[in-house]
Design a protein around this motif. Structure first.
Motif, short mmCIF file in Angstrom:
data_model
loop_
_atom_site.label_atom_id
_atom_site.label_comp_id
_atom_site.label_asym_id
_atom_site.label_seq_id
_atom_site.Cartn_x
_atom_site.Cartn_y
_atom_site.Cartn_z
N GLY A 101 0.79 -1.21 0.00
CA GLY A 101 0.00 0.00 0.00
C GLY A 101 0.83 1.27 0.00
O GLY A 101 2.07 1.25 0.02
N PHE A 102 0.14 2.42 -0.01
CA PHE A 102 0.77 3.74 0.00
C PHE A 102 0.04 4.61 1.02
O PHE A 102 -1.16 4.50 1.21
N PHE A 103 0.80 5.48 1.68
CA PHE A 103 0.19 6.52 2.49
C PHE A 103 -0.45 7.55 1.55
O PHE A 103 0.04 7.80 0.45
N ALA A 104 -1.54 8.15 2.00
CA ALA A 104 -2.24 9.18 1.22
C ALA A 104 -2.11 10.51 1.93
O ALA A 104 -2.35 10.62 3.14
N VAL A 105 -1.71 11.56 1.18
CA VAL A 105 -1.54 12.90 1.76
C VAL A 105 -2.18 13.93 0.84
O VAL A 105 -2.31 13.72 -0.37
N LYS A 106 -2.60 15.03 1.46
CA LYS A 106 -3.17 16.15 0.73
C LYS A 106 -2.55 17.45 1.23
O LYS A 106 -2.24 17.58 2.41
N SER A 107 -2.42 18.41 0.32
CA SER A 107 -1.91 19.72 0.71
C SER A 107 -2.99 20.59 1.32
O SER A 107 -2.69 21.52 2.08
N SER A 108 -4.26 20.30 1.01
CA SER A 108 -5.37 21.07 1.56
C SER A 108 -6.65 20.25 1.40
O SER A 108 -6.69 19.25 0.67
N GLU A 109 -7.71 20.69 2.06
CA GLU A 109 -8.99 20.00 1.95
C GLU A 109 -9.58 20.13 0.55
O GLU A 109 -10.36 19.28 0.12
N GLU A 110 -9.22 21.21 -0.15
CA GLU A 110 -9.78 21.45 -1.49
C GLU A 110 -9.19 20.51 -2.54
O GLU A 110 -9.77 20.35 -3.61
N GLN A 111 -8.03 19.91 -2.25
CA GLN A 111 -7.42 19.00 -3.22
C GLN A 111 -8.30 17.77 -3.40
O GLN A 111 -8.68 17.11 -2.44
N GLU A 112 -8.64 17.46 -4.65
CA GLU A 112 -9.58 16.37 -4.92
C GLU A 112 -8.98 15.01 -4.64
O GLU A 112 -9.43 14.28 -3.75
N ALA A 113 -7.98 14.61 -5.40
CA ALA A 113 -7.37 13.29 -5.23
C ALA A 113 -6.07 13.44 -4.45
O ALA A 113 -5.27 14.33 -4.73
N PRO A 114 -5.83 12.59 -3.47
CA PRO A 114 -4.60 12.71 -2.68
C PRO A 114 -3.39 12.24 -3.45
O PRO A 114 -3.50 11.50 -4.44
N LYS A 192 5.71 10.02 -10.91
CA LYS A 192 6.52 10.69 -9.90
C LYS A 192 6.40 12.20 -10.08
O LYS A 192 6.58 12.72 -11.17
N ILE A 193 6.12 12.90 -8.97
CA ILE A 193 5.99 14.35 -9.06
C ILE A 193 6.98 15.06 -8.14
O ILE A 193 6.90 16.28 -7.96
N GLY A 194 7.93 14.32 -7.58
CA GLY A 194 8.92 14.91 -6.69
C GLY A 194 8.45 14.93 -5.25
O GLY A 194 7.26 14.74 -4.95
N GLY A 195 9.38 15.16 -4.34
CA GLY A 195 9.03 15.20 -2.93
C GLY A 195 8.59 13.86 -2.38
O GLY A 195 7.79 13.82 -1.44
N ASN A 196 9.08 12.76 -2.96
CA ASN A 196 8.68 11.40 -2.56
C ASN A 196 7.20 11.14 -2.79
O ASN A 196 6.61 10.27 -2.14
N LEU A 197 6.57 11.86 -3.72
CA LEU A 197 5.14 11.74 -3.97
C LEU A 197 4.87 11.14 -5.33
O LEU A 197 5.65 11.30 -6.28
N TYR A 198 3.72 10.45 -5.42
CA TYR A 198 3.23 9.90 -6.68
C TYR A 198 1.83 10.44 -6.95
O TYR A 198 1.07 10.72 -6.03
N ARG A 199 1.53 10.60 -8.24
CA ARG A 199 0.18 10.97 -8.65
C ARG A 199 -0.45 9.80 -9.41
O ARG A 199 0.20 9.16 -10.23
N ASN A 200 -1.70 9.53 -9.10
CA ASN A 200 -2.39 8.46 -9.79
C ASN A 200 -2.61 8.80 -11.26
O ASN A 200 -2.79 9.98 -11.61
N THR A 201 -2.62 7.80 -12.12
CA THR A 201 -2.85 7.98 -13.55
C THR A 201 -3.87 6.95 -14.01
O THR A 201 -4.16 5.98 -13.29
N PRO A 202 -4.42 7.11 -15.21
CA PRO A 202 -5.37 6.10 -15.72
C PRO A 202 -4.76 4.72 -15.87
O PRO A 202 -5.50 3.73 -15.96
N ASN A 203 -3.42 4.62 -15.90
CA ASN A 203 -2.80 3.30 -16.04
C ASN A 203 -2.38 2.71 -14.70
O ASN A 203 -1.93 1.56 -14.64
N SER A 204 -2.49 3.46 -13.60
CA SER A 204 -2.21 2.90 -12.28
C SER A 204 -3.47 2.33 -11.65
O SER A 204 -3.47 1.26 -11.05
N ASN A 205 -4.58 3.06 -11.78
CA ASN A 205 -5.90 2.57 -11.40
C ASN A 205 -6.84 2.79 -12.58
O ASN A 205 -6.74 3.78 -13.29
N ALA A 206 -7.75 1.86 -12.77
CA ALA A 206 -8.63 1.94 -13.93
C ALA A 206 -9.47 3.21 -13.93
O ALA A 206 -9.73 3.80 -14.97
#
Length: 274
Positions: A101-114, A192-206
């Motif tokens: 698994g992965f930890f999920a983080v957000k920069s703010s409440e307004e951010q849609e996907a972590p 990979k978006i830097g800062g040890n963070l990943y962003r989900n893509t259509p090829n990581s989850n359907a």
């Protein structure tokens, strides 16, 4: 001869990319939660000088095609999501996932996907929110921010992600928060978006988002256990990286030799008429 020169150029470009990836791996050998990259090559479309001839009816056998390769290109740059070694820190807010698994983080409440991360070096901020090193909020199993009450004087984190609070009167009880763990169908498809963070893509989850989080140590989803007081280190293997560096260096030199040899032959052709 010009084909061989361009093939050599394509080989040099490919091995330069390989060296770039190796250099990034080595630079991040001590980066918490870092996953190494790997370059895979593929050949470029070949030029066919003579096509295939099928076998005749007992008169003549078949003839294979004559094809000249036109060089090499980068096929894929893979992210290897094997687990890194554990480093014990004995800090309660340092967390390691013993699973996929992965930890999920957000920069703010307004951010849609972590964003997702394997780096669990978390702390409490002045408002008693659990945050990462960049101040992003760590999410619980409901996708909400994790905040400890002011009456909580100490706490511990269980392998199921539950937060056990010790109150001012000395009593302890689990809070309503559990560390949220996100599962990804294809981790190699994360961006990979830097800062040890990943962003989900259509090829990581359907569905292309991270909205569904799972409780840690869920055997059904395979998230794995949350280990408090430990961090996951980089999975970079220096022995392998230095070996691949030698291979890339020699491959680069060999392709440069193709160019110089082709140049010498062309010079001989030019000198035929003197």
């Amino acid at each position: 001869m010009l084909r061989s020169m361009y093939s050599g150029v394509s080989g040099m470009r490919g091995f330069q990319v390989k060296l770039d990836v190796i250099g990034n791996n080595i630079a991040n050998v001590n980066t918490v939660g870092f996953k190494a990259g790997r370059v895979m090559f593929k050949d470029i479309l070949s030029q066919t000088t003579s096509g295939v001839t099928p076998p005749g009816d007992g008169t003549q056998g078949g003839v294979n095609a004559k094809q000249i390769g036109l060089g090499v290109t980068v096929g894929t740059i893979d992210t290897i999501h094997t687990p890194g070694s554990a480093m014990t820190t004995n800090v309660v807010t340092d967390l390691r996932i013993d699973g996929d698994g992965f930890f999920a983080v957000k920069s703010s409440e307004e951010q849609e996907a972590p964003y997702l991360t394997r780096a669990g070096n978390f702390t409490l901020d002045a408002n008693r929110f659990l945050v990462n090193g960049d101040g992003m909020y760590v999410l619980n199993s409901d996708g909400d921010q994790i905040q400890l009450e002011e009456t909580v004087t100490a706490f511990s984190i269980g392998q199921d992600g539950s937060i056990i609070a010790v109150n001012a009167d000395g009593t302890s009880a689990p809070t309503d928060d559990k560390i949220g763990i996100a599962m990804v169908t294809n981790p190699a498809g994360l961006e990979k978006i830097g800062g040890n963070l990943y962003r989900n893509t259509p090829n990581s989850n359907a569905d292309g988002d991270n909205e569904e989080l799972y409780t840690a140590n869920d055997t059904a989803s395979g998230t794995g256990a949350v280990i408090s007081g430990q961090l996951e280190m980089s999975n970079v293997d220096l022995t392998n990286e230095f070996t691949e560096m030698i291979v890339a260096q020699r491959g680069f030199q060999a392709n440069s030799r193709i160019i110089t040899t082709s140049d010498e032959i062309l010079q001989e052709v030019v000198n035929l008429k003197r």
